[in-house]
Design a protein around this motif. Structure first.
Motif, PDB file in Angstrom:
ATOM      1  N   MET A   1       0.829  -1.203   0.000  1.00 18.73           N
ATOM      2  CA  MET A   1       0.000   0.000   0.000  1.00 18.73           C
ATOM      3  C   MET A   1       0.863   1.252   0.000  1.00 18.73           C
ATOM      4  N   ALA A   2       0.351   2.321  -0.621  1.00 20.39           N
ATOM      5  CA  ALA A   2       1.090   3.571  -0.715  1.00 20.39           C
ATOM      6  C   ALA A   2       1.198   4.235   0.658  1.00 20.39           C
ATOM      7  N   ASP A   3       2.253   5.061   0.837  1.00 22.11           N
ATOM      8  CA  ASP A   3       2.399   5.748   2.109  1.00 22.11           C
ATOM      9  C   ASP A   3       1.351   6.844   2.240  1.00 22.11           C
ATOM     10  N   GLU A   4       1.097   7.253   3.475  1.00 22.31           N
ATOM     11  CA  GLU A   4       0.004   8.177   3.766  1.00 22.31           C
ATOM     12  C   GLU A   4       0.193   9.540   3.103  1.00 22.31           C
ATOM     13  N   SER A   5       1.433  10.003   2.999  1.00 20.80           N
ATOM     14  CA  SER A   5       1.667  11.312   2.380  1.00 20.80           C
ATOM     15  C   SER A   5       1.275  11.302   0.909  1.00 20.80           C
ATOM     16  N   LEU A   6       1.568  10.210   0.218  1.00 21.94           N
ATOM     17  CA  LEU A   6       1.199  10.097  -1.195  1.00 21.94           C
ATOM     18  C   LEU A   6      -0.313  10.003  -1.350  1.00 21.94           C
ATOM     19  N   ILE A   7      -0.959   9.202  -0.496  1.00 21.75           N
ATOM     20  CA  ILE A   7      -2.418   9.094  -0.549  1.00 21.75           C
ATOM     21  C   ILE A   7      -3.054  10.456  -0.290  1.00 21.75           C
ATOM     22  N   GLY A   8      -2.488  11.208   0.648  1.00 23.31           N
ATOM     23  CA  GLY A   8      -3.003  12.542   0.923  1.00 23.31           C
ATOM     24  C   GLY A   8      -2.915  13.448  -0.285  1.00 23.31           C
ATOM     25  N   LYS A   9      -1.803  13.381  -1.018  1.00 22.88           N
ATOM     26  CA  LYS A   9      -1.649  14.199  -2.219  1.00 22.88           C
ATOM     27  C   LYS A   9      -2.627  13.778  -3.303  1.00 22.88           C
ATOM     28  N   ILE A  10      -2.864  12.475  -3.420  1.00 18.93           N
ATOM     29  CA  ILE A  10      -3.801  11.974  -4.421  1.00 18.93           C
ATOM     30  C   ILE A  10      -5.211  12.468  -4.131  1.00 18.93           C
ATOM     31  N   HIS A  11      -5.595  12.466  -2.864  1.00 17.74           N
ATOM     32  CA  HIS A  11      -6.942  12.899  -2.484  1.00 17.74           C
ATOM     33  C   HIS A  11      -7.153  14.388  -2.728  1.00 17.74           C
ATOM     34  N   GLU A  12      -6.069  15.145  -2.842  1.00 18.50           N
ATOM     35  CA  GLU A  12      -6.182  16.582  -3.103  1.00 18.50           C
ATOM     36  C   GLU A  12      -6.276  16.899  -4.593  1.00 18.50           C
ATOM     37  N   LEU A  13      -6.082  15.910  -5.447  1.00 12.80           N
ATOM     38  CA  LEU A  13      -6.107  16.147  -6.887  1.00 12.80           C
ATOM     39  C   LEU A  13      -7.528  16.366  -7.390  1.00 12.80           C
ATOM     40  N   GLY A  14      -7.647  17.199  -8.422  1.00 18.60           N
ATOM     41  CA  GLY A  14      -8.926  17.397  -9.083  1.00 18.60           C
ATOM     42  C   GLY A  14      -9.200  16.296 -10.094  1.00 18.60           C
ATOM     43  N   ASP A  15     -10.355  16.359 -10.757  1.00 14.33           N
ATOM     44  CA  ASP A  15     -10.756  15.298 -11.680  1.00 14.33           C
ATOM     45  C   ASP A  15      -9.801  15.168 -12.869  1.00 14.33           C
ATOM     46  N   LEU A  16      -9.368  16.292 -13.444  1.00 17.15           N
ATOM     47  CA  LEU A  16      -8.454  16.239 -14.584  1.00 17.15           C
ATOM     48  C   LEU A  16      -7.083  15.714 -14.163  1.00 17.15           C
ATOM     49  N   GLU A  17      -6.643  16.119 -12.993  1.00 16.49           N
ATOM     50  CA  GLU A  17      -5.354  15.655 -12.484  1.00 16.49           C
ATOM     51  C   GLU A  17      -5.382  14.155 -12.200  1.00 16.49           C
ATOM     52  N   LEU A  18      -6.502  13.672 -11.679  1.00 12.96           N
ATOM     53  CA  LEU A  18      -6.640  12.234 -11.433  1.00 12.96           C
ATOM     54  C   LEU A  18      -6.674  11.450 -12.740  1.00 12.96           C
ATOM     55  N   ALA A  19      -7.362  11.979 -13.742  1.00 12.37           N
ATOM     56  CA  ALA A  19      -7.416  11.299 -15.041  1.00 12.37           C
ATOM     57  C   ALA A  19      -6.020  11.178 -15.630  1.00 12.37           C
ATOM     58  N   ALA A  20      -5.239  12.256 -15.547  1.00 14.73           N
ATOM     59  CA  ALA A  20      -3.875  12.218 -16.058  1.00 14.73           C
ATOM     60  C   ALA A  20      -3.011  11.249 -15.246  1.00 14.73           C
ATOM     61  N   LEU A  21      -3.175  11.251 -13.933  1.00 17.31           N
ATOM     62  CA  LEU A  21      -2.407  10.346 -13.081  1.00 17.31           C
ATOM     63  C   LEU A  21      -2.708   8.893 -13.410  1.00 17.31           C
ATOM     64  N   ILE A  22      -3.971   8.567 -13.565  1.00 21.89           N
ATOM     65  CA  ILE A  22      -4.362   7.191 -13.892  1.00 21.89           C
ATOM     66  C   ILE A  22      -3.709   6.741 -15.194  1.00 21.89           C
ATOM     67  N   CYS A  23      -3.708   7.607 -16.199  1.00 20.42           N
ATOM     68  CA  CYS A  23      -3.121   7.238 -17.488  1.00 20.42           C
ATOM     69  C   CYS A  23      -1.603   7.095 -17.400  1.00 20.42           C
ATOM     70  N   LEU A  24      -0.952   7.966 -16.629  1.00 19.93           N
ATOM     71  CA  LEU A  24       0.493   7.844 -16.465  1.00 19.93           C
ATOM     72  C   LEU A  24       0.860   6.576 -15.707  1.00 19.93           C
TER      73      LEU A  24
END
Length: 360
Positions: A1-24
């Motif tokens: 599982m990912a560390d808490e700091s990374l999960i926290g950053k992911i939860h702060e992302l917007g919809d477009l940022e999440l879409a780009a992250l998923i594709c990367l």
């Protein structure tokens, strides 16, 4: 599982940022859709997402029915070692990025003019605005670039970077709009409602009009988003490894297969539930698990994956070809039944009470 700091950053992302992250993370490509009036603002937002969130150089291709293969090939390059947007010759919002050069044909794999590719590399993020309006041969060239991750020059083969994302930016429609094989190759599709805002663009505007927001740094320590992105390459790779390790139980896998079966036999579906879509469905379900700090896929993640995998793929059947017409159904009644039905309606129908049963 990912560390808490990374999960926290992911939860702060917007919809477009999440879409780009998923594709990367998945090493795939996507379709972003919006209202026609908001497409220019969305271009600016996606450029800022590439630069500020992931620290990746980008290129913009403004497609039309007059876009040529040479236009496309020249526009995907960015100056090697120069992260500045303003210095890039492919920055094309108001100044033309098209250069006059001899036309080449993808089928012959004729090279791009070498003089243009000197000291330039393929951009990590390519935003193809209105790609659906481009001629078929241009869309085929885009597909070849995504599949082979390279393009030919007169004296060399220019490879795409390891972190490579191609975004087809479309406006005002639903269902398949790209050529068949290109559309099927796209991993996910996402609709960005202009009412959801453009946070990075708004932040940039606010920073440009507020002296109090300026951060002063010592010489040589100026903030460079390409050097200090919010989501680093290491973090993207970490999530990618967690995706590969994610598991899917037999019950959840069965639920996924039932969704696929229900989509294929739905009376409003003419096609689009392909084998490639199923492979993407598998990958996205596992990709979503680490983003939710899980090591396994759940039924809710399977449903979420279906909502992103199939909207751009599903073809709605024409009333005269709906299967009940074989048994004497009334054409007007069938047309009335199918009126206003879109891919999202089909997906929600299958995920609802009349579709696949959700495992407990």
């Amino acid at each position: 599982m990912a560390d808490e700091s990374l999960i926290g950053k992911i939860h702060e992302l917007g919809d477009l940022e999440l879409a780009a992250l998923i594709c990367l993370v998945a090493k795939e490509h996507c379709i972003i859709d919006t209202e026609p009036d908001a497409i220019d603002e969305l271009v600016d937002e996606l450029e800022l997402v590439a630069e500020k969130v992931f620290g990746l150089p980008h290129a913009l291709i403004d497609c039309s029915e007059h876009t040529t293969l040479d236009d496309f090939a020249q526009a995907i390059f960015t100056v090697d070692g120069s992260p500045s947007r303003s210095n890039s010759p492919v920055r094309t919002r108001q100044d033309s990025y098209f250069l006059n050069a001899s036309t080449f044909h993808s089928i012959n794999r004729s090279p791009v003019a070498e003089s243009f590719t000197d000291n330039k590399t393929i951009a990590n993020v390519i935003i193809a605005k209105n790609l659906d309006e481009a001629p078929k041969q241009v869309q085929i060239q885009a597909l070849e670039l995504m599949r082979t991750k390279r393009i030919y020059t007169r004296t060399s083969i220019q490879p795409a970077p390891k972190r490579f994302l191609f975004i087809a930016l479309l406006a005002g429609g639903e269902g398949p709009r790209l050529t068949k094989h290109l559309n099927n190759h796209m991993f996910i599709s996402h609709f960005h409602d202009p009412e959801d805002g453009f946070p990075n663009l708004e932040e940039k505007f606010d920073d440009g009009n507020s002296t109090s927001s300026v951060v002063k740094r010592s010489p040589g320590l100026e903030y460079n988003p390409l050097l200090w992105p919010r989501i680093s390459a290491t973090e993207v790779e970490q999530i990618s490894q967690l995706m590969d390790q994610a598991t899917v139980s037999v019950e959840v896998k069965s639920y996924q297969q039932h969704i696929i079966s229900f989509l294929r036999v739905h009376r409003a579906v003419a096609g689009g539930i392909s084998a490639t879509a199923t492979q993407h469905f598998d990958k996205l379900a596992k990709c979503l698990a680490p983003l939710h700090n899980l090591s396994y896929a759940t039924p809710s993640l399977i449903a979420l994956a279906a909502r992103k995998i199939y909207p751009h793929r599903i073809h709605i059947v024409k009333p005269e070809r709906e299967r009940s017409m074989q048994w004497g159904s009334d054409l007007n009644a069938v047309a009335t039944l199918l009126e206003g039905v879109g891919p999202e309606d089909v997906i929600e129908d299958v995920l609802g009470t009349s579709g696949a049963e959700t495992p407990l």
